[in-house]
Design an enzyme around this catalytic site. Structure first.
Site, PDB file in Angstrom:
ATOM      1  CG  ASP A  73      -2.001  -1.012   1.187  1.00 34.68           C
ATOM      2  OD1 ASP A  73      -2.249  -1.552   0.100  1.00 34.68           O
ATOM      3  OD2 ASP A  73      -2.591  -1.290   2.251  1.00 34.68           O
ATOM      4  NE  ARG A  74       0.415   8.361  -1.892  1.00 34.99           N
ATOM      5  CZ  ARG A  74       0.465   9.231  -0.893  1.00 34.99           C
ATOM      6  NH1 ARG A  74      -0.041   8.911   0.278  1.00 34.99           N
ATOM      7  NH2 ARG A  74       1.027  10.415  -1.066  1.00 34.99           N
TER       8      ARG A  74
END
Length: 650
Positions: A73-74
């Site tokens: 995930d970012r």
């Protein structure tokens, strides 16, 4: 001359310390938080895959092949692996798809309580609104399996299994080691939230506030694709985890110049996409508590920096140490560093050009030219770093100016409280057929004309008016002047010789006047950075203003801030921006318009005309009055501003 974007070493494609391991088959990196693995938009350049390929090409690898087998995930940091040869893909894919790759994460949670120090989480994950997931309890028992089969298959979800182990606990805070046996979207985040332990810094799943998501991919174990030997790649858990666990009130300035410089460099890293796009040479490097440095902002203008210190005076409790911050900023490599001291209460600012607030010369390094040009999305704007608290452009409106540019083709545009006309420049560049730019200050009106002249704007079609916005709007509505796009970005406070404006009390009345000059189907871009106005209240002001003006709002859309203006954790953004679109006017619109008597009372003299009658207003466009004002302004030349303003944390 347009100075180049300086401090290029702040924005490398890949920082060398990010590379954990590399050979002919694999490259393993330590991905920081706030960096996507792979952006879906082709034009994006700030994801890890694009940056890593640019790094490899810079080393001479023309193909720069990267095989993607893993995503983070970012907001999750840590170990991220790519293949470097197509021949390595099959062996790596078999391990990821066969779940023989061992992944270890570390997460920070609150309220662990008397839970067992080890355990296994089993859930069925189903999509939830807003891009989130929802976890349904799953123990694997026959009864639950039979029940699941009776459900619709799409609703039964996918199985997620995670093993956890308590690493350390201090009071109510704990660090957990997590080993997922499956790889589902948001698996760790949603499973921990489902048992009442949302990860710290995860607003999507109700986690406690923190500067970042405290989830880190600490280790990856697999068999090397070429040799078959066991390989392990580890990333050190970031210092933010220990700092949160200690629960000590952190003083970001206690570590001295080196610590503040490091925080500034980390903040600059998050601006890579802006800095490396190639069309922008002015941006915010540090935005206060959103970047871990409360009461400090640092702006980059070409080869120089502007440091702003907010709130308490120097030496007062809570005030950032001035010399320390300036020294840290200078170590970033800029030619010079300017200082702006912004007191908490605007009333103490009688003259924004006084040395105590805005020294005329650089506080560190070399002075910039008195006036020079910066670029924003390729458009030129003149700035003056040593001329008071403001520089000539408000950087937090960069993305709103881009939106105006996209909306302006063929439109009649009105820019109110226009300052140096930056929104109008964007509109003209986007193909606006005509525009009116209104500000009460003779000095910034001349500056706006210079900015428009720099892009070749036709002064007959794109006029600049020196006038007080309130009476100007009343007269414009009376004379049936209408615009397709209106930009309303007033200061939080403003004072002229005849009036005072406060966004907190007067924005509604101002917005109602702006709605009255919108053409059917038109749009109003309304903004405020008054910290006392919450977003919900701001939208309420706009709805009430539209009703008062007799406008039917068909859409009201909140607009996000640029990425270089992150909000303080747990707080709303300082800038609230709303794009309101209106339909056809209602029957009461005509009743809401000002009377002819009110129009005659409006001070049109500043615009170069006596107040016209309603009939004359329809026959004679405002361009004629503005043209006279432009000629008069050219004869007079620049002058000191006719008002004092405060625009919050800009």
């Amino acid at each position: 001359m347009t100075p180049r974007l300086s401090l290029s070493e702040l924005f490398p494609d890949i920082h060398p310390e990010w590379i954990l391991a590399e050979d002919d088959d694999l490259i393993v990196v330590d991905k920081p938080a706030d960096l996507s693995t792979h952006a879906p938009e082709a034009e994006r350049i700030d994801d890890m895959v694009t940056r890593l390929r640019a790094f490899l090409r810079g080393r001479g690898d023309a193909e720069a092949y990267l095989g993607i087998h893993q995503r983070l995930d970012r907001d999750t940091s840590g170990v991220l692996l790519f293949t470097r040869r197509r021949e390595a893909n099959a062996a790596i894919a078999r391990q990821f798809e066969g779940r023989t790759v061992q992944k270890t994460y570390v997460a920070a949670v609150s309220g662990f309580g008397d839970r067992p120090p080890r355990g296994t989480l089993r859930h069925r994950l189903v999509p939830a609104p807003g891009g989130a997931m929802r976890a349904l309890a799953e123990t694997g028992g026959a009864r639950e399996d039979r029940a699941a089969k009776r459900e619709d298959r799409a609703a039964s979800g996918v199985l997620a299994i995670t093993r956890y182990r308590l690493l350390e606990r201090r009071g109510d805070r704990a660090l957990l080691e997590l080993q997922p046996e499956t790889g589902r979207t948001h698996q760790l985040r949603v499973q921990l939230a489902a048992i009442g332990l949302p990860i710290v810094g995860d607003p999507l799943y109700g986690g406690p506030e923190a500067p970042r998501l405290l989830l880190h991919a600490a280790e990856l174990r697999l068999d090397h694709p070429a040799t078959g030997a066991a390989a392990s790649f580890r990333s050190q858990v970031p210092a933010a985890f220990e700092a949160w666990l200690a629960a000590a009130p952190a003083d970001p300035y206690a570590g001295g110049v080196a610590a503040v410089e490091r925080a500034m460099r980390e903040a600059a890293e998050r601006r890579y996409g802006i800095a490396r796009a190639g069309d922008t040479t002015a941006l915010r490097l540090v935005h206060g508590a959103g970047d871990g440095l409360p009461s400090v902002s640092v702006d980059l203008y070409g080869e120089h920096l502007v440091v702003s210190l907010f709130g308490a005076g120097e030496g007062e409790p809570g005030a950032p140490p001035r010399d320390l911050v300036l020294d840290a900023a200078h170590r970033l490599g800029a030619k010079g560093v300017y200082l702006k001291a912004r007191p908490k209460h605007a009333s103490v600012i009688v003259d924004a050009r006084r040395e105590e607030f805005a020294p005329r010369h650089a506080s560190r390094g070399e002075d910039a030219p008195e006036e020079f040009t910066v670029l924003e999305h390729g458009l030129p704007f003149k700035v003056r770093l040593g001329d008071g608290l403001s520089t000539g452009i408000f950087l937090d409106q960069r993305e709103n100016r881009r939106r105006v540019r996209e909306l302006a083709r063929g439109a009649r545009v009105l820019n109110l409280f226009a300052y140096t006309g930056a929104f109008t420049v964007a509109a003209v560049a986007g193909g606006a057929r005509e525009s009116v730019t209104v500000d009460v200050s003779r000095g910034v009106v001349a500056w706006a004309r210079d900015n428009l002249a720099a892009i070749g704007a036709d002064p007959a079609a794109h006029v600049v008016v020196e006038a007080d916005v309130f009476p100007w709007l009343k007269a414009a509505a009376q004379s049936d002047r209408r615009f397709d796009l209106v930009v309303l970005d007033p200061p939080s406070f403003a004072t002229t010789k005849k009036s005072r404006f406060s966004a907190a009390s007067d924005f509604g009345a101002l917005a109602a006047l702006a709605f009255r000059v919108l053409a059917p189907g038109g749009r109003l871009l309304a903004c405020t950075n008054h910290r006392g106005i919450a977003r919900a209240r701001f939208r309420r002001h706009l709805h009430e203003a539209a009703r008062e003006a007799g406008c039917d709002v068909v859409q009201m859309k909140d607009l996000p801030d640029p990425v270089d203006f992150p909000s303080e954790p747990g707080a709303e953004s300082h800038l609230k921006s709303v794009l309101a679109s209106v339909g056809a006017p209602s029957a009461k619109a005509a009743k809401a318009a000002p009377s002819a008597k009110a129009a005659k009372a409006a001070p049109f003299a500043k615009a170069g005309k006596a107040a016209p009658s309603a009939k004359a207003g329809k026959a004679a466009p405002f361009a004629r009055a503005a043209k006279a004002a432009a000629a008069r302004g050219a004869r007079r030349g620049p002058a000191a501003p006719a008002r004092t303003t405060r625009r919050g944390a800009r």
